[in-house]
Design a protein around this motif. Sequence first.
Motif, mmCIF file in Angstrom:
data_model
loop_
_atom_site.group_PDB
_atom_site.id
_atom_site.type_symbol
_atom_site.label_atom_id
_atom_site.label_comp_id
_atom_site.label_asym_id
_atom_site.label_seq_id
_atom_site.Cartn_x
_atom_site.Cartn_y
_atom_site.Cartn_z
ATOM 1 N N ASN A 128 0.757 -1.220 -0.116
ATOM 2 C CA ASN A 128 -0.134 0.006 0.069
ATOM 3 C C ASN A 128 0.739 1.249 -0.055
ATOM 4 O OD1 ASN A 128 -2.967 -0.812 0.109
ATOM 5 N ND2 ASN A 128 -2.116 -1.944 1.822
ATOM 6 N N ASN A 129 0.296 2.363 0.420
ATOM 7 C CA ASN A 129 1.242 3.513 0.332
ATOM 8 C C ASN A 129 0.998 4.336 1.893
ATOM 9 O OD1 ASN A 129 1.260 3.356 -2.529
ATOM 10 N ND2 ASN A 129 -0.756 4.472 -2.629
ATOM 11 N N PHE A 130 1.182 3.583 2.760
ATOM 12 C CA PHE A 130 1.435 3.987 4.063
ATOM 13 C C PHE A 130 2.629 4.711 4.199
ATOM 14 C CE2 PHE A 130 -1.782 0.684 5.127
ATOM 15 C CZ PHE A 130 -2.651 1.458 5.402
ATOM 16 N N GLN A 131 2.831 5.910 5.013
ATOM 17 C CA GLN A 131 3.996 6.545 5.246
ATOM 18 C C GLN A 131 4.617 6.286 6.520
ATOM 19 O OE1 GLN A 131 4.345 10.716 4.152
ATOM 20 N NE2 GLN A 131 3.717 10.198 2.166
ATOM 21 N N THR A 132 3.639 5.719 7.430
ATOM 22 C CA THR A 132 4.031 5.198 8.791
ATOM 23 C C THR A 132 3.196 4.085 9.255
ATOM 24 O OG1 THR A 132 4.406 5.973 10.959
ATOM 25 C CG2 THR A 132 2.434 7.029 9.827
ATOM 26 N N ILE A 133 3.735 3.601 10.185
ATOM 27 C CA ILE A 133 2.628 2.298 10.684
ATOM 28 C C ILE A 133 1.597 3.113 11.512
ATOM 29 C CG2 ILE A 133 2.530 0.336 12.210
ATOM 30 C CD1 ILE A 133 5.254 -0.348 11.519
ATOM 31 N N PRO A 134 0.100 2.669 11.182
ATOM 32 C CA PRO A 134 -0.876 3.502 11.699
ATOM 33 C C PRO A 134 -0.565 3.307 13.153
ATOM 34 C CG PRO A 134 -1.669 2.114 9.678
ATOM 35 C CD PRO A 134 -0.158 1.843 10.163
ATOM 36 N N VAL A 182 21.794 9.953 -3.414
ATOM 37 C CA VAL A 182 20.824 11.020 -2.978
ATOM 38 C C VAL A 182 19.543 10.379 -3.314
ATOM 39 C CG1 VAL A 182 19.851 13.289 -3.653
ATOM 40 C CG2 VAL A 182 22.372 12.917 -4.114
ATOM 41 N N LYS A 183 18.704 10.230 -2.082
ATOM 42 C CA LYS A 183 17.359 9.658 -2.243
ATOM 43 C C LYS A 183 16.421 10.848 -1.611
ATOM 44 C CE LYS A 183 19.014 5.031 -1.733
ATOM 45 N NZ LYS A 183 19.024 3.784 -0.735
ATOM 46 N N GLU A 184 15.269 10.945 -2.300
ATOM 47 C CA GLU A 184 14.337 11.741 -1.857
ATOM 48 C C GLU A 184 12.912 11.257 -2.426
ATOM 49 O OE1 GLU A 184 14.307 15.475 -4.864
ATOM 50 O OE2 GLU A 184 16.120 15.476 -3.750
ATOM 51 N N ASP A 185 11.811 11.759 -1.569
ATOM 52 C CA ASP A 185 10.588 11.452 -1.855
ATOM 53 C C ASP A 185 10.184 9.811 -2.115
ATOM 54 O OD1 ASP A 185 7.789 11.533 -2.592
ATOM 55 O OD2 ASP A 185 8.294 11.804 -4.767
ATOM 56 N N LEU A 186 10.825 9.189 -1.119
ATOM 57 C CA LEU A 186 10.797 7.507 -1.102
ATOM 58 C C LEU A 186 9.457 7.180 -1.107
ATOM 59 C CD1 LEU A 186 13.719 7.066 1.271
ATOM 60 C CD2 LEU A 186 13.535 6.579 -1.279
ATOM 61 N N GLY A 187 8.380 7.879 -0.477
ATOM 62 C CA GLY A 187 7.284 7.237 -0.216
ATOM 63 C C GLY A 187 7.295 6.223 0.880
ATOM 64 N N GLY A 188 6.236 5.366 0.809
ATOM 65 C CA GLY A 188 6.359 4.260 1.827
ATOM 66 C C GLY A 188 6.600 4.723 3.208
ATOM 67 N N PHE A 189 7.531 4.119 4.015
ATOM 68 C CA PHE A 189 7.728 4.500 5.540
ATOM 69 C C PHE A 189 8.728 5.397 5.571
ATOM 70 C CE2 PHE A 189 6.148 -0.148 6.224
ATOM 71 C CZ PHE A 189 4.924 0.261 6.598
ATOM 72 N N ILE A 190 8.520 6.447 4.845
ATOM 73 C CA ILE A 190 9.693 7.734 4.795
ATOM 74 C C ILE A 190 9.698 8.134 6.115
ATOM 75 C CG2 ILE A 190 8.071 9.410 3.810
ATOM 76 C CD1 ILE A 190 10.360 10.514 2.620
ATOM 77 N N ASP A 191 8.367 8.203 6.820
ATOM 78 C CA ASP A 191 8.209 8.865 8.329
ATOM 79 C C ASP A 191 8.816 8.004 9.210
ATOM 80 O OD1 ASP A 191 7.030 10.994 6.878
ATOM 81 O OD2 ASP A 191 4.909 10.425 7.528
ATOM 82 N N GLU A 192 8.899 6.714 8.837
ATOM 83 C CA GLU A 192 9.491 5.915 9.956
ATOM 84 C C GLU A 192 11.118 5.956 9.893
ATOM 85 O OE1 GLU A 192 7.992 4.323 12.199
ATOM 86 O OE2 GLU A 192 5.959 4.418 11.720
ATOM 87 N N CYS A 193 11.719 6.642 8.947
ATOM 88 C CA CYS A 193 13.072 6.632 8.573
ATOM 89 C C CYS A 193 13.564 7.714 9.333
ATOM 90 C CB CYS A 193 13.543 6.811 7.144
ATOM 91 S SG CYS A 193 12.837 5.510 6.224
ATOM 92 N N LYS A 194 15.219 7.601 9.906
ATOM 93 C CA LYS A 194 15.864 8.529 10.457
ATOM 94 C C LYS A 194 16.009 9.862 9.413
ATOM 95 C CE LYS A 194 17.784 5.549 13.749
ATOM 96 N NZ LYS A 194 19.211 5.116 14.153
ATOM 97 N N LYS A 195 16.225 11.041 9.918
ATOM 98 C CA LYS A 195 16.334 12.172 8.975
ATOM 99 C C LYS A 195 17.643 12.037 8.138
ATOM 100 C CE LYS A 195 12.573 13.716 10.303
ATOM 101 N NZ LYS A 195 11.412 13.727 9.053
#
Length: 236
Positions: A182-188, A219-232
């Motif tokens: 799916n397209n979740f950016q973080t685990i609900p 250089v990686k950006e706009d990963l989608g998926g669990f980007i909000d779970e990743c470290k900055k």
Amino acid sequence: RPRTVTLDFKWNLNVRQEDRSTSVRLVPKDSGIEVPANDGIIVKQLSAEPIEIGVKGDSLALIAISRALGCWREFETAEKMEHWTGVTVWKSGKNKGRVRSASFFLFETNEGLPFQVKYLTAAEELYFFSNSNTFLKDLDPGQFICELSQLRKLTISAYGLVSLPEEFKNLSNLEYLDLSGNNFQTIPDIIDEKNFPKLTALIMNANTRSTIYDLSNSVKEDLGGFIDECKKDGTG
């Protein structure tokens, strides 16, 4: 001269609980012919037969869900429900003959799961997989699936989900939940031990909308998926 003409209109089964209608205007093949008072013919189709809890209701619900989702393959309605592809029924007990599990795959929808899903009150496993253009969609499964508190296994994979409704916690008997692809950016946040004490398997792999990077892979950006779970800093 006056004459009677019979017109046949072929519609698929109306899966909704209200009548539907359309207006058809007759256009002469010869543009020089005038049709008096041709304001259109109203064609009406009655609402779907009410779904009652039981074996017959289950079969009607499966057909309605399949057509509402736009599944590429329909059930073999000429056969008994127990022989339908992707469907198993209870062989004994109070739910004998009713749907125990059902699968829906290869479909195209821009909405949540159809309301008819709520009538599958004997099902312990439901499987929804492969919506078209999944990565372009921002969907929620809706509240109707949340009424099936008896579910033990649920798969809503490659559907285009980005969120879960608050009512999703009503599925507290789930032991297996697959939300992969799916397209979740973080685990609900709603998925935790308190709301799902019996959950032993949570599948959320391949929640990636897109990946953009240069040829050096540095250089990686706009990963989608669990980007909000990743470290900055991009380390994990």
